[in-house]
Design an enzyme around this catalytic site. Sequence first.
Site, PDB file in Angstrom:
ATOM      1  N   TRP A  10       0.675  -1.201  -0.024  1.00 31.17           N
ATOM      2  CA  TRP A  10      -0.001  -0.014  -0.154  1.00 31.17           C
ATOM      3  C   TRP A  10       0.822   1.311  -0.003  1.00 31.17           C
ATOM      4  O   TRP A  10       0.376   2.310  -0.163  1.00 31.17           O
ATOM      5  CB  TRP A  10      -0.917   0.006   1.351  1.00 31.17           C
ATOM      6  CG  TRP A  10      -2.028  -1.059   1.417  1.00 31.17           C
ATOM      7  CD1 TRP A  10      -2.105  -1.860   0.330  1.00 31.17           C
ATOM      8  CD2 TRP A  10      -2.782  -1.318   2.369  1.00 31.17           C
ATOM      9  NE1 TRP A  10      -3.073  -2.999   0.627  1.00 31.17           N
ATOM     10  CE2 TRP A  10      -3.600  -2.512   1.857  1.00 31.17           C
ATOM     11  CE3 TRP A  10      -3.181  -0.856   3.524  1.00 31.17           C
ATOM     12  CZ2 TRP A  10      -4.721  -3.194   2.746  1.00 31.17           C
ATOM     13  CZ3 TRP A  10      -4.029  -1.400   4.307  1.00 31.17           C
ATOM     14  CH2 TRP A  10      -4.844  -2.523   3.798  1.00 31.17           C
ATOM     15  N   GLU A  97      12.121   2.405  -3.649  1.00 29.37           N
ATOM     16  CA  GLU A  97      11.844   3.831  -2.962  1.00 29.37           C
ATOM     17  C   GLU A  97      12.545   3.695  -1.610  1.00 29.37           C
ATOM     18  O   GLU A  97      13.150   4.880  -1.501  1.00 29.37           O
ATOM     19  CB  GLU A  97      10.211   3.853  -2.574  1.00 29.37           C
ATOM     20  CG  GLU A  97       9.616   4.042  -3.868  1.00 29.37           C
ATOM     21  CD  GLU A  97       8.075   3.512  -3.946  1.00 29.37           C
ATOM     22  OE1 GLU A  97       7.565   3.096  -2.925  1.00 29.37           O
ATOM     23  OE2 GLU A  97       7.628   3.335  -5.042  1.00 29.37           O
ATOM     24  N   GLY A 173       4.841   2.439 -10.802  1.00 28.41           N
ATOM     25  CA  GLY A 173       4.210   3.733 -10.721  1.00 28.41           C
ATOM     26  C   GLY A 173       4.226   4.460 -11.865  1.00 28.41           C
ATOM     27  O   GLY A 173       3.804   5.580 -12.056  1.00 28.41           O
ATOM     28  N   SER A 213       3.606  -1.666 -11.955  1.00 28.18           N
ATOM     29  CA  SER A 213       2.444  -1.434 -12.936  1.00 28.18           C
ATOM     30  C   SER A 213       1.760  -2.486 -13.168  1.00 28.18           C
ATOM     31  O   SER A 213       1.068  -2.902 -14.314  1.00 28.18           O
ATOM     32  CB  SER A 213       3.072  -0.807 -14.188  1.00 28.18           C
ATOM     33  OG  SER A 213       3.318   0.647 -13.794  1.00 28.18           O
ATOM     34  N   GLY A 234       1.671  -2.401  -6.346  1.00 30.14           N
ATOM     35  CA  GLY A 234       1.285  -1.153  -5.522  1.00 30.14           C
ATOM     36  C   GLY A 234       0.042  -0.495  -5.919  1.00 30.14           C
ATOM     37  O   GLY A 234      -1.066  -0.746  -5.165  1.00 30.14           O
ATOM     38  N   GLY A 235      -0.115   0.403  -6.698  1.00 35.87           N
ATOM     39  CA  GLY A 235      -1.409   1.155  -7.094  1.00 35.87           C
ATOM     40  C   GLY A 235      -2.655   0.282  -7.231  1.00 35.87           C
ATOM     41  O   GLY A 235      -3.684   0.944  -6.695  1.00 35.87           O
TER      42      GLY A 235
END
Length: 251
Positions: A10, A97, A173, A213, A234-235
């Site tokens: 998340w 990150e 992302g 992605s 992720g997203g």
Amino acid sequence: MRTPYLAGNWKMNLDRRAALDLVGTLREHVGTRTDVEVAVFPPFVYIDEVARALAGSPVRVGAQNCCDEEKGAFTGEVSVSQLRDVGAEIVVLGHSERRHIYGEADELVNRKAQRALDGGLDVILCVGETLEERKGGLTEKVVRTQLQGGLAGVATRDMDRVTIAYEPVWAIGTGVVATPAQAGEVHAYVRGLLSGLFSTDVAQTVRIQYGGSVKASNVKELMAVGDVDGALVGGASLKADDFLPILDFAR
Ligand code: 13P
């Protein structure tokens, strides 16, 4: 047979309400399924409540980071035992990150990995090259350095608690997903490295997730690649409408 492992990172998203709504739906959807392994990685502050909301469900909960030290004067850090205390069973380490925004080097990632495994957390170790590195023909070198560095000193017997996530930085992302061929090439390379570092048995049993992605529309073709054993999402893990179809990729 490696059970597909689909995980939602998340990152620094969602609030308490949204987190609990999401895991409520997730819990119901997953039920008692064992054909896929599912995990979520909430921000630290929600791990406790999310873990309670998922008690008795096969959906597992993990953290996005941990401290390399056991306890003490480390302001702002969270320890492995504290994470376990609130219900985390896994930790994501070496995410790009963390590496690129917060400057985490392989040595620190390695200390965290050893601390996590010693303290009873499973580990997802992320590796992956930047676009510049790929263009420069350095993908294998970067992945090799991160894998060797991250797993230095890890015992072969602990490798059944380790998952590798190949996350090319240029795909995170960005909406630009690696092609199945690109992912397959690096995943096969990682499996070869694991064989050399540990054993062929370890190489055959460790799962290698792809991240970057991943969406419902591309997960099926990625999962069709022999060496792709799961996804770190992720997203598309933030909304049930996006995440649940990813879990159902094989249906
Ligand atoms: P996106 O799925 O948003 O590209 O993020 C991937 C990722 O970094 C998961 O850890």
